[in-house]
Design an enzyme around this catalytic site. Structure first.
Site, short mmCIF file in Angstrom:
data_model
loop_
_atom_site.label_atom_id
_atom_site.label_comp_id
_atom_site.label_asym_id
_atom_site.label_seq_id
_atom_site.Cartn_x
_atom_site.Cartn_y
_atom_site.Cartn_z
N GLU A 263 0.83 -1.20 0.00
CA GLU A 263 0.00 0.00 0.00
C GLU A 263 0.87 1.26 0.00
OE1 GLU A 263 -2.03 -3.05 2.79
OE2 GLU A 263 0.00 -2.48 2.17
N CYS A 289 -1.61 -2.51 7.34
CA CYS A 289 -1.10 -2.31 8.69
C CYS A 289 -1.46 -0.89 9.15
CB CYS A 289 0.40 -2.53 8.72
SG CYS A 289 1.32 -1.21 7.89
N CYS A 292 0.34 1.95 7.00
CA CYS A 292 -0.27 2.07 5.67
C CYS A 292 -1.68 2.64 5.77
CB CYS A 292 -0.30 0.71 4.98
SG CYS A 292 1.33 0.13 4.44
#
Length: 337
Positions: A263, A289, A292
């Site tokens: 990402e 996560c 991101c």
């Protein structure tokens, strides 16, 4: 479309195959696998040897062996025929291709026998009684590894009778195949973009896990990213990331990881080229996560579609929801517009 053909001797499978070959269908036959096996052993090809060798191959390598070998040869960019399907396990194997359709072809026994006599092959049955005996043996073999033509016919997606003339059969076949082609399932947008993301993931140089993200706006891909070390540095698979090189346990030594997430790379790639991600959707093969997720929010992305759960994503998903970013998990097989 991969069109499988099954049916008894003389039903018209060969005629159907020739008709479709003339219309640019690639041709494959499960019998070719058996012929290759016989030829490699230096034996002469005959109908009995084809049956015996096919049964032995199924016994030795599993009942779906012929279909599994043919699957490797099937094209992804053109229509194809798969002839000589004679065991239900072969049907199940071929159904791994979502574009597979099984067509059963049949005709009256006496008519099928007359067709075999007319074609005059050396090893075809000479009498009607021999023909009926062969028909029965191939329809439902007593062995689990023998031919089970009747079982295949019962699994057919569609059936066609061939009791009339050639022109009549050709017209019926053309009508059926055109209808099948016009009603082929197209992937929905979610499936389409997630499949693209999977291909993008294959470019990842991370040795621990291959992840990808693609950013979509107005049903167009505007940015892609996969996980790996930063631009201009040694790739992870070249020893560039100490965490991955040590095969660290999941969730440990995160401070040593030099790989950028998918990402992150998709977002920074857009920034590198001056592309706005405002109101876009990001498709990612794993849930994002926390870092991101913060980048997704600040980039103005309005929706996240992820496939697999990420072990450390709970707080990240809560933050995305708080920021009014729509989050949903991709559901394979679910129809989307």
């Amino acid at each position: 479309m991969i069109l499988g053909l099954t049916g008894k001797n003389g039903a018209g499978k060969g005629v159907a195959a020739e008709f479709l070959k003339e219309r640019s269908f690639a041709y494959h036959s499960l019998s070719d696998v058996i012929r290759e096996e016989i030829t490699s052993s230096g034996q002469e090809i005959s109908r009995e040897r084809l049956i015996e060798t096919g049964n032995e191959l199924r016994r030795r390598c599993g009942p779906a062996v012929l279909a599994e070998r043919i699957l490797e040869r099937l094209p992804h960019d053109r229509h194809a025929i798969v002839d000589s399907i004679r065991h239900p396990a072969e049907v199940q194997a071929l159904r791994r291709r979502r574009d597979f359709v099984l067509l059963g072809i049949d005709a009256e026994p006496r008519l099928r026998f007359e067709r075999l006599r007319a074609r005059g092959r050396e090893h075809d049955p000479r009498t009607y009684e021999e023909f009926l005996d062969l028909d029965a043996r191939e329809a439902r073999s007593a062995s689990d590894f023998g031919q089970q033509v009747e079982g295949c016919r019962e699994l057919a997606d569609c059936n066609l009778r061939n009791d009339g003339g050639l022109a009549e059969f050709h017209l019926a076949l053309q009508t059926l195949v055109v209808d099948l082609l016009m009603n082929q399932r197209r992937p929905g947008w979610d499936e389409y973009f997630m499949e693209i993301a999977r291909v993008v993931a294959s470019r990842s140089n991370c040795i621990k896990r291959k992840v990808a993200a693609i950013v979509v706006k107005d049903e167009k891909v505007i940015s892609t990213g996969y996980n790996g070390t930063p631009r201009g540095t040694r790739n992870c698979n070249e020893g560039g990331c100490p965490r991955c090189s040590s095969l660290a346990a999941g969730g440990s030594q995160l401070g040593e990881c030099l790989c950028s997430h998918a990402e992150e790379n998709a977002i920074t790639q857009a920034a590198y080229h001056g592309v706005s991600l405002r109101d876009a959707t990001i498709f990612t093969t794993f849930a994002p996560c926390l870092i991101c997720s913060k980048m997704i929010i600040n980039a103005g992305i309005r929706e996240v579609v992820y496939h697999h759960e990420y072990p450390l994503a709970e707080v990240a998903l809560q933050l995305l929801t708080e920021a009014r970013v729509k989050v949903r998990q991709y559901q394979p097989g679910r129809t989307t517009p």
